[in-house]
Motif scaffolding. Structure first.
Motif, PDB file in Angstrom:
ATOM      1  N   CYS A 174      15.824   9.048 -16.324  1.00 43.15           N
ATOM      2  CA  CYS A 174      15.267   9.509 -17.685  1.00 43.15           C
ATOM      3  C   CYS A 174      13.807   9.750 -17.798  1.00 43.15           C
ATOM      4  N   VAL A 175      13.007   9.371 -16.937  1.00 49.79           N
ATOM      5  CA  VAL A 175      11.443   9.250 -17.166  1.00 49.79           C
ATOM      6  C   VAL A 175      11.123  10.866 -17.129  1.00 49.79           C
ATOM      7  N   LYS A 176      11.819  11.784 -16.277  1.00 53.79           N
ATOM      8  CA  LYS A 176      11.590  13.122 -16.502  1.00 53.79           C
ATOM      9  C   LYS A 176      12.653  13.719 -17.327  1.00 53.79           C
ATOM     10  N   TYR A 177      13.838  13.310 -17.477  1.00 56.06           N
ATOM     11  CA  TYR A 177      14.760  14.314 -18.104  1.00 56.06           C
ATOM     12  C   TYR A 177      15.357  13.421 -19.418  1.00 56.06           C
ATOM     13  N   ILE A 256      -0.606   7.735 -12.329  1.00 49.84           N
ATOM     14  CA  ILE A 256       0.434   8.549 -12.005  1.00 49.84           C
ATOM     15  C   ILE A 256       0.583   9.538 -13.226  1.00 49.84           C
ATOM     16  N   VAL A 257       0.628   8.939 -14.457  1.00 54.62           N
ATOM     17  CA  VAL A 257       0.707   9.616 -15.591  1.00 54.62           C
ATOM     18  C   VAL A 257      -0.424  10.418 -16.049  1.00 54.62           C
ATOM     19  N   ARG A 258      -1.739   9.555 -15.848  1.00 56.84           N
ATOM     20  CA  ARG A 258      -3.093  10.237 -16.114  1.00 56.84           C
ATOM     21  C   ARG A 258      -3.357  11.580 -15.196  1.00 56.84           C
ATOM     22  N   ALA A 259      -2.551  11.464 -14.077  1.00 56.84           N
ATOM     23  CA  ALA A 259      -2.871  12.741 -13.053  1.00 56.84           C
ATOM     24  C   ALA A 259      -1.746  13.651 -13.355  1.00 56.84           C
ATOM     25  N   GLN A 260      -1.354  13.319 -14.565  1.00 58.77           N
ATOM     26  CA  GLN A 260      -0.373  14.513 -15.034  1.00 58.77           C
ATOM     27  C   GLN A 260       0.857  15.012 -14.049  1.00 58.77           C
ATOM     28  N   MET A 261       1.447  13.926 -13.427  1.00 61.17           N
ATOM     29  CA  MET A 261       2.361  13.955 -12.958  1.00 61.17           C
ATOM     30  C   MET A 261       3.780  13.558 -13.619  1.00 61.17           C
ATOM     31  N   ILE A 262       4.870  14.060 -13.316  1.00 62.72           N
ATOM     32  CA  ILE A 262       6.103  13.659 -13.709  1.00 62.72           C
ATOM     33  C   ILE A 262       7.237  13.421 -12.956  1.00 62.72           C
ATOM     34  N   PRO A 263       7.208  12.325 -12.067  1.00 56.69           N
ATOM     35  CA  PRO A 263       8.199  12.215 -11.176  1.00 56.69           C
ATOM     36  C   PRO A 263       9.732  12.126 -11.934  1.00 56.69           C
ATOM     37  N   SER A 264      10.665  12.194 -10.996  1.00 51.21           N
ATOM     38  CA  SER A 264      12.021  12.294 -11.608  1.00 51.21           C
ATOM     39  C   SER A 264      12.490  11.005 -11.630  1.00 51.21           C
ATOM     40  N   THR A 265      11.903   9.973 -10.851  1.00 46.91           N
ATOM     41  CA  THR A 265      12.125   8.624 -10.884  1.00 46.91           C
ATOM     42  C   THR A 265      11.020   7.865 -10.804  1.00 46.91           C
ATOM     43  N   LEU A 266      10.809   6.685 -11.336  1.00 49.95           N
ATOM     44  CA  LEU A 266       9.575   5.983 -11.227  1.00 49.95           C
ATOM     45  C   LEU A 266      10.067   4.353 -11.610  1.00 49.95           C
ATOM     46  N   GLU A 267      10.422   3.940 -10.369  1.00 46.40           N
ATOM     47  CA  GLU A 267      10.972   2.364 -10.737  1.00 46.40           C
ATOM     48  C   GLU A 267      10.013   1.393 -10.127  1.00 46.40           C
ATOM     49  N   LEU A 268      10.101   0.211 -10.651  1.00 45.42           N
ATOM     50  CA  LEU A 268       9.170  -0.980 -10.045  1.00 45.42           C
ATOM     51  C   LEU A 268      10.194  -2.084  -9.943  1.00 45.42           C
ATOM     52  N   ALA A 283      16.444  -2.762   3.617  1.00 43.22           N
ATOM     53  CA  ALA A 283      16.224  -1.370   3.534  1.00 43.22           C
ATOM     54  C   ALA A 283      14.605  -0.976   3.907  1.00 43.22           C
ATOM     55  N   GLY A 284      14.020  -2.233   4.540  1.00 39.98           N
ATOM     56  CA  GLY A 284      12.672  -1.712   5.339  1.00 39.98           C
ATOM     57  C   GLY A 284      11.609  -1.781   4.024  1.00 39.98           C
ATOM     58  N   TYR A 285      12.032  -2.442   3.244  1.00 42.90           N
ATOM     59  CA  TYR A 285      11.112  -2.875   2.113  1.00 42.90           C
ATOM     60  C   TYR A 285       9.940  -3.483   2.860  1.00 42.90           C
ATOM     61  N   PRO A 286       8.540  -3.355   2.232  1.00 42.97           N
ATOM     62  CA  PRO A 286       7.509  -4.356   2.809  1.00 42.97           C
ATOM     63  C   PRO A 286       7.339  -5.489   2.234  1.00 42.97           C
ATOM     64  N   HIS A 287       6.537  -6.578   2.796  1.00 44.83           N
ATOM     65  CA  HIS A 287       6.468  -7.708   2.139  1.00 44.83           C
ATOM     66  C   HIS A 287       5.222  -7.760   1.051  1.00 44.83           C
ATOM     67  N   SER A 288       5.281  -6.973  -0.060  1.00 43.89           N
ATOM     68  CA  SER A 288       4.461  -6.831  -1.125  1.00 43.89           C
ATOM     69  C   SER A 288       4.933  -7.734  -2.045  1.00 43.89           C
ATOM     70  N   ASP A 289       3.888  -7.730  -3.251  1.00 41.07           N
ATOM     71  CA  ASP A 289       4.047  -8.408  -4.330  1.00 41.07           C
ATOM     72  C   ASP A 289       4.783  -7.614  -5.408  1.00 41.07           C
ATOM     73  N   ALA A 290       4.786  -6.162  -5.050  1.00 47.98           N
ATOM     74  CA  ALA A 290       5.552  -5.094  -6.113  1.00 47.98           C
ATOM     75  C   ALA A 290       5.744  -3.945  -5.395  1.00 47.98           C
ATOM     76  N   VAL A 291       6.761  -3.226  -5.754  1.00 47.87           N
ATOM     77  CA  VAL A 291       6.983  -1.891  -5.016  1.00 47.87           C
ATOM     78  C   VAL A 291       7.207  -0.939  -6.093  1.00 47.87           C
ATOM     79  N   LEU A 292       6.703   0.210  -5.819  1.00 49.80           N
ATOM     80  CA  LEU A 292       6.941   1.424  -6.766  1.00 49.80           C
ATOM     81  C   LEU A 292       8.034   2.303  -5.962  1.00 49.80           C
ATOM     82  N   LEU A 293       9.071   2.707  -6.510  1.00 55.61           N
ATOM     83  CA  LEU A 293       9.966   3.637  -5.700  1.00 55.61           C
ATOM     84  C   LEU A 293       9.816   5.079  -6.612  1.00 55.61           C
ATOM     85  N   ILE A 294       9.676   6.132  -5.847  1.00 56.02           N
ATOM     86  CA  ILE A 294       9.162   7.290  -6.683  1.00 56.02           C
ATOM     87  C   ILE A 294       9.989   8.321  -6.106  1.00 56.02           C
TER      88      ILE A 294
END
Ligand code: FAD
Length: 836
Positions: A174-177, A256-268, A283-294
């Motif tokens: 829905c972020v794009k569509y 990302i928004v400021r760079a005027q990009m519109i991904p079709s998915t932008l999940e956190l 799924a090979g996710y890193p040991h981070s404190d947060a992840v964006l999936l784009i």
């Protein structure tokens, strides 16, 4: 001077629904059993299947029925309404708001056997389906055509399109569509007493499909839906970015928004979610404190460019690591881990409470840290996943229902989350709906007058409260109240209010004195006072990081675009007439030049304020991308030519302005009809396709912009060259000015000759065509015109002359007329704004 109004709420009715007594219920079920035998399910064990939804609550209905045809459904409604028996429509029962729970008994009607895909018409980008079709089944059916239906709730494998439409569902794309409401163009439905209604976006001055979308089965039971579909992008790219803090991740979303990009998915996904998902699925996710999936989509060329651009932006926000999916399997694996977030949380406790709130995107960080504070305050493990691009969060709270203390803490945490979202200007539900669960939280977002207005819609459709009673709209008592409008004042023939308060006082005076008001432009009543909103043109809020702007209705379209130009943003609607105020543009709600690519005007209106015919000030919608809290009230006012209220303020959704906009013009006279048809077919069925395609005079005009310009140019030029068709390429800004001035000339001519003019928005013959009745500037939307070229036509009321001779266009069926009259009675009982 005191004004009395008859239907304004003061106290909510307690949620007690007055329904039939036991004997009436029995008589009703006997009558139905006589016709359907044991298909009227009354056996307690079998009723269990209709007693629940995806919440943990249970309510047993008096009976259930799996309808096989519209005729059967109509019969059930006719009998049920005679006895005042509640009827609850049910798709797959996957809603998370108590939406299908029969809280006061009644008959649950399952629509799952309404599962035909009736047509797929790529030429008009539409499909006609029955409501029981499961979302994923439609996607599979569209696949061979290279098309897709963008709304993709995580429940797409089980949820029905009837349920999706009734909830106004969303999903990662829905972020794009946009959400489901952006894609519903027509609905066939049955009213509570079984009367059929046919609602089509383009046929009426009230957007009935828009009003029914998200109405949670309380207004009508949907039996057929026409949905807009889109050609699928040829290529996608998936990327995962890890961050040391959730704040960095959310800042990157803004970047990302400021760079005027519109991904079709932008999940956190936050840390708690990552820690829960990791042991569940590697799924090979890193040991981070947060992840964006784009995810990005487009031509292969543009996907590569977008991924590269994203990597640069993400690195500025300290993303580490940044992993680009190497192949579709890898991409699928990354996405599957996101989809398993709910399942993983369910391993922590026997129940998971799924929350769903939306905030303006730049406030996502504040909302996320508030959720963390709440989780600590109430000693609960809260996992948060977010459709970050939409500012839509799902805090997931695992809990044990038999632990009373934990349940109590969960309820308090839940309420605190809703309260904070509303406080931040967000919504208490972005996509899951109100049902019964959030009914009593609605006042967090709406005033008593606004709640009463929603209830008035319910009463206009279903005065006996048969359909899904006790859901979605806040029950209000009809009591009368009075307000002082001061001494009676004579109203000028031309009124130019300097403030919204002054306009409100004017409307109240007009209400008391029974004077008609009309917007300067819509000169309907010759004896009306004209209202000119040219002094109301302030920009009230501009939020480029959120891509929204809030303006007063008197601001002109041209002034808005030149303001946005400075920030390389645009309001992606190109009206047929220039120099319009935004208020009148929205009140008309016409198809526009970039309708094909950007969709209808209503998709870009996030909210509005109106003053109704009694002088009540009502505000619906907020500066958020997703909101299904209560009925979608802006749809009542968009396109209805001011008959229910005067629009004073608009919240608009914006897009980045692409550096280049190009127009191609092709001369019809050098194209035979076969070539014309195959050209148009190619443009409409290929992604990303042009944003606009229209016919005027002897020219087919193609408008393109966006990230994929080079591939679009290549595509258009290839098609034309292959067919030996000559074309001209122009800078779009010039040609739009030319197009509009040519149209102005045609309108003037039509006005002089008392005639209308056909203009195809979208290529004729299968286009939405707008015909202007030039005499009074009112207009009718004609579904199909007759020719590839421009035609003169005469309009008289709703008769249209085309090559078939005179035709009567049925603008609204009589059942809808009755509902319109009830709405008019509520919002403008003195007919201050007249009938357009
Ligand atoms: C695991 C899971 C994931 C989910 N993910 C998402 C998500 O990503 N996005 C999202 O938006 N939602 C999501 N949901 C919620 C739910 O799936 C959606 O609300 C979905 O649209 C409901 O469809 P359904 O067929 O199950 O409808 P039901 O639950 O049967 O009904 C939903 C509402 O629609 C009404 N209704 C159904 N059919 C009709 C009809 N023909 N006419 C009139 N009214 C009707 C019902 O009365 C009810 O009020 C999720 C749910 C689960 C369990």
């Amino acid at each position: 001077m005191l004004v009395s109004l008859s239907t304004v709420p003061h106290q909510p009715i307690n949620n007690q629904i007055l329904g039939p007594d036991a004997q009436q219920k029995e008589e009703c079920l006997c009558a139905l059993t006589q016709r359907f035998g044991d298909r009227i399910i009354r056996d307690a064990d079998r009723l269990l299947a209709y007693s629940y939804d995806a919440t943990s609550q249970r309510h047993r209905p008096d009976a259930a029925f799996i309808a096989e045809s519209e005729e059967e459904l109509r019969y059930v409604l006719q009998i049920a309404s005679q006895y005042g028996m509640p009827v609850i429509a049910r798709g797959s029962g996957s809603n998370i708001s108590g939406g299908t729970l029969p809280i006061s008994g009644g008959i649950v009607v399952s629509l799952t056997h309404f599962k035909r895909i009736k047509s797929i018409d790529v030429r008009s980008r539409q499909t006609r389906v029955e409501p029981g079709v499961v979302n994923a089944r439609l996607q599979e059916a569209l696949e061979p055509y290279g098309f897709f239906f963008p709304p993709d709730p995580a429940s797409h494998r089980i949820s029905t399109l009837g349920g999706n439409v009734s909830e106004g569902s969303g999903g990662p794309h829905c972020v794009k569509y946009g959400t489901t409401s952006h894609y519903v163009t027509g609905i066939k439905a049955l009213l509570a007493d079984g009367t059929p209604i046919i609602c089509q976006e383009s046929l009426s001055i009230i957007d009935w499909p828009g009003l029914l979308t998200g109405s949670e089965g309380i207004l009508a039971i949907i039996t057929e839906i026409t949905l807009r579909i889109l050609p699928k992008a040829p290529s996608t790219g998936t990327l995962l970015a890890g961050f040391q803090s959730v704040i960095d991740a959310v800042s990157a979303v803004s970047g990302i928004v400021r760079a005027q990009m519109i991904p079709s998915t932008l999940e956190l996904l936050d840390k708690a979610t990552l820690d829960t998902v990791r042991p569940f699925m590697d799924a090979g996710y890193p040991h981070s404190d947060a992840v964006l999936l784009i995810e990005v989509d487009g031509s292969p060329l543009s996907v590569q460019a977008q991924l590269q651009h994203l990597v640069n932006v993400l690195q500025q926000y300290h993303a580490d690591p940044v992993i680009i999916a190497e192949n579709p399997e890898h991409a699928h694996q990354l996405m599957a881990a996101r989809r398993s977030a709910y399942g993983a949380a369910a391993r922590l406790a026997s129940h998971v409470w799924t929350q769903d709130v939306t905030v303006p995107r730049p406030l996502l960080a504040e909302m996320m840290s508030h959720v963390l504070t709440i989780s600590r305050r109430y000693a609960l493990a809260i996992n948060t996943v977010a459709h970050a691009g939409d500012g839509n969060l799902h805090p997931l709270i695992p809990y044990h229902p038999d632990d009373a203390d934990e349940v109590e803490r969960m309820r308090k945490a839940d309420h605190a989350i809703l309260q904070k979202a509303a406080e931040l200007g967000g919504s208490i539900t972005g996509e899951h709906g109100i049902g019964i669960d959030k009914l009593h939280e609605l006042p967090l977002m709406y005033s008593p007058d606004e709640l009463a207005a929603m209830y008035a819609i319910k009463m206009a459709f279903d005065p006996e409260n048969i359909l899904n009673p006790g859901k979605a709209v806040y029950p209000v008592q009809n009591t009368s109240y009075t307000h002082d409008v001061g001494p009676e004042q004579a109203l000028n023939r031309l009124i130019q209010p300097r403030s919204v308060d002054e306009l409100r006082d004017t409307v109240r005076q007009a209400y008391v004195q029974k004077i008609h008001l009309t917007l300067d432009k819509h000169g309907v009543h010759k004896d009306a006072c004209r209202v000119n909103l040219s002094h109301l043109q302030d920009i009230l809020d501009f939020d480029p990081d959120n891509m929204t702007i809030t303006v007063q209705a008197g601001l002109s379209y041209t002034a808005l675009q030149s303001f946005l130009d400075q920030y390389r943003l645009m309001f992606p609607v190109i009206p047929l007439q220039k120099d319009q105020t935004l208020g009148s543009l929205v009140a008309e709600g016409l198809p526009h030049l970039a309708h094909l690519g950007y969709g209808p005007l209503k998709n870009w209106i996030l909210g509005l304020s109106v003053i109704d015919g009694t002088g009540r000030q009502l505000q619906f919608g907020r500066k958020i991308m997703k909101n299904v809290a209560g009925l979608d009230m802006p749809k009542l006012f968009i396109g209805s030519l001011g008959q229910f209220g005067m629009i004073t303020t608009l919240i608009l959704r914006l897009l980045p302005k692409f550096p280049e906009q190009v127009i191609y013009t092709l001369d019809h006279q050098h194209i035979n009809s076969e070539q014309y048809e195959s050209l148009v077919h190619a443009f409409i069925t290929t992604a990303p396709g042009p944003q606009g395609l229209w016919t005027m005079g002897n020219h087919l005009t193609i408008y393109v912009d966006g990230h994929d310009l080079p591939s679009q140019h290549q595509y258009i030029e290839q098609i034309c060259d292959r067919g030996g068709i000559s074309y001209q390429r122009h800078d779009a800004l010039d040609i739009l000015a030319v197009t509009q001035s040519k149209l102005d000339t045609l309108f003037d001519q039509a006005r002089r000759e008392h005639s209308g003019y056909v203009f195809g928005v979208g290529p004729l013959p299968h286009s939405i065509t707008t015909a202007f009745h030039a005499l009074d500037d009112s207009l009718w939307i004609v579904p199909e015109a007759s020719d590839n070229g421009v035609q003169q036509l005469h309009l008289n009321g709703c008769r249209v002359l085309n090559h078939n001779g005179w035709q009567v266009i049925n603008l609204a069926d009589s059942s809808l007329t009755k509902i319109t009259e009830r709405l008019k009675q509520y919002f403008d009982p003195q007919n201050v704004f007249g009938h357009p």
